[in-house]
Design an enzyme around this catalytic site. Structure first.
Site, mmCIF file in Angstrom:
data_model
loop_
_atom_site.group_PDB
_atom_site.id
_atom_site.type_symbol
_atom_site.label_atom_id
_atom_site.label_comp_id
_atom_site.label_asym_id
_atom_site.label_seq_id
_atom_site.Cartn_x
_atom_site.Cartn_y
_atom_site.Cartn_z
ATOM 1 N N CYS A 105 29.847 31.716 37.485
ATOM 2 C CA CYS A 105 29.250 31.571 36.161
ATOM 3 C C CYS A 105 30.325 31.671 35.099
ATOM 4 O O CYS A 105 30.449 32.682 34.389
ATOM 5 C CB CYS A 105 28.194 32.652 35.961
ATOM 6 S SG CYS A 105 26.817 32.345 37.038
ATOM 7 N N TYR A 135 46.546 30.749 35.037
ATOM 8 C CA TYR A 135 47.753 30.184 34.442
ATOM 9 C C TYR A 135 47.727 28.675 34.294
ATOM 10 O O TYR A 135 48.782 28.055 34.305
ATOM 11 C CB TYR A 135 49.040 30.474 35.214
ATOM 12 C CG TYR A 135 49.147 31.501 36.268
ATOM 13 C CD1 TYR A 135 49.295 32.849 35.921
ATOM 14 C CD2 TYR A 135 49.212 31.148 37.610
ATOM 15 C CE1 TYR A 135 49.504 33.796 36.903
ATOM 16 C CE2 TYR A 135 49.421 32.100 38.590
ATOM 17 C CZ TYR A 135 49.559 33.421 38.222
ATOM 18 O OH TYR A 135 49.787 34.356 39.183
#
Ligand SMILES: Cc1ncc(COP(=O)(O)O)c(C=O)c1O
Length: 466
Positions: free
Chosen positions: A394, A367
């Site tokens: 990653c 968010y």
């Protein structure tokens, strides 16, 4: 309010790359007390301490990354809600963070607990708290979860769909019990928070719409069902809300619904639950209200609306989660690499990579949440540098703290602490990249206790039975 603006590439110097709310600190070692639990300070060498224990000792004993809970602070926050909201029922929202110890602590401080899955219910059962003070939420509770709630004897079930009302009614009849139910109403309030944590606008999955009439219908359906005891209306407008006006609109709309139900049936539901969502300070831009201020504001709103509608004030309840568990814990990481990255116009940003990341705190990636950080293992005399604390995953979005000033000499081996990491961090943690989840330890009067142990690669491999 939290501001999520990231300055654009037109600015030439690093300070100007910082968002508008973030100013260059006079002393990059200094702590802003409202971001930290009450037991946090720094010693004369700049080493952060929690309830008297240094983070260097914590890192030696439990490793990094780790979540460190200040027990006295969490208990005090729970107690502050219970004290400020006397006469109300205060339910701790377990989704923000739950383990058996925390369930016991909040119960000991006089709070009930809200759970929203069978898993959370199993934890509070194991904690041995009074299940009569537990509420069961969820927009898609399974039959097994409803059955568990009924057989465990939870004090209330918050219903979220007509299918669930029917399902719960049949199960209650089968088990010969008559649960207290609250109807989750969608008030249509546009809370000024991130879309994914705003839950009362119409176009989302939770609740029954007041405007569309389904909330009134759901109240009638529960009232008419011989195996359900209608307790009242529930509203939760979202999270990380600083704006009392949003609660005012929600209270007005739910009380109008309550009044219409009374007028239609002559029956007065006992309870009105205004949910949680009270904002906390993640950064210097956030100035949350105290529980006492919140209680005063909400009481005034309810008294005013009830008087206007000629209603007796119902039994009121709230469900704070983050405001109790959030500020009482910090996340402790060790720096692995530091990379200065050139930005347009000759500016640069320090990318400080730590040994955790989005698997232990997804909120920044999910968010665009803002956090703060401090160098926790020493004092630095280097100037502040605009930095971004990133993880080891990653994923380019694997950011823990998007914008913060850290000492320019921050280096591999240093410890970094991120305040306000107690809510929706461990509880939303994952094993992305097969990274084991960090432990949760508590500190109280100089004693370290493990609440949740560190996950191991063996724990993860044990699930792989192929
Ligand atoms: C129904 C309900 N009550 C309470 C809460 C707790 O919110 P917060 O932790 O922001 O106080 C939530 C959070 O999602 C919720 O959905």
């Amino acid at each position: 309010m939290t501001h999520t603006h990231v300055a654009g590439s037109i600015h030439a110097d690093a300070t100007a790359r910082a968002p508008g709310w973030l100013s260059r600190p006079g002393d990059v070692n200094a702590l802003l007390p409202r971001l930290w639990s009450a037991g946090v300070d720094k010693d004369e060498h700049g080493v952060l301490r929690v309830a008297g224990i240094s983070v260097t000792e914590l890192a030696d004993q439990v490793g990094t990354p780790a979540y460190v809970v200040d027990e006295a602070d969490l208990r005090a926050r729970a107690r502050a809600f219970a004290d400020a909201f006397t006469g109300w029922h205060v339910y701790y929202a377990a989704k923000s963070f739950l383990c058996t110890a925390v369930a016991r602590w909040v119960a000991e401080e006089g709070l009930g607990i809200d759970v929203c899955t069978g898993g959370e219910l199993a934890v509070v059962q194991r904690a041995g708290v009074d299940l009569g003070q537990v509420g069961l939420h969820g927009n898609n509770k399974s039959v097994e979860e409803l059955r568990l709630g009924l057989t465990a004897g939870v004090g209330r079930i918050i219903v979220d769909s007509f299918a669930e009302i029917a399902r719960l009614g049949s199960l209650a009849e089968e088990l010969g019990v008559r649960p207290r139910v609250l109807v989750r109403a969608t008030t249509g309030v546009e809370a000024h928070t991130h879309e994914y944590i705003a839950t009362a606008h119409e176009d989302q999955k939770f609740g029954f719409s007041i405007a569309g009439g389904s909330a009134a219908e759901a109240l009638l359906a529960c009232h008419a069902h011989p195996w359900l005891e209608l307790a009242g209306i529930h509203s939760h407008i979202g999270s990380q809300i600083f704006d009392a006006e949003a609660f005012e609109v929600a209270a007005r709309r739910t009380l109008r619904l309550h009044a219409e139900f009374v007028a239609e049936t002559g029956v007065v539901p006992d309870e009105l639950d205004l949910g949680g969502g009270f904002g906390i300070a993640y950064t210097s831009a956030d100035s949350p209200a105290t529980p006492a201020e919140l209680a005063r504001a909400l009481r005034e709103i309810i008294d005013h609306e009830c008087a206007a509608l000629d209603l007796a004030v119902p039994q009121l309840s709230i469900e704070p989660g983050r405001a109790i568990s959030g500020p009482s814990a910090l996340a402790l990481y060790r720096v692995g690499t530091v990379k200065p990255v050139e930005l347009d116009g000759g500016a640069s940003r320090l990318y400080v990579a730590v040994d955790g990341g989005m698997s232990d705190n997804i909120r920044t990636a999910l968010y665009a949440a803002e956090y703060s950080a401090t160098l926790a293992s020493r004092r630095s005399s280097a100037p502040p540098a605009l930095a971004r604390v990133v993880g080891k995953h990653c994923e380019g979005g694997d950011i823990l703290v998007r914008d913060e000033f850290l000492p320019a000499d921050i280096a591999p081996g240093d410890l970094i602490a991120v305040p306000a990491s107690g809510a929706y961090s461990r509880s939303m943690a994952s094993n992305y990249n097969h990274v084991p989840r960090p432990p949760v330890v508590s500190v109280r009067e100089g004693q370290i206790s493990t609440l949740i142990r560190r996950e191991t690669i063996d724990d993860i491999l044990a699930l792989d039975v192929g």
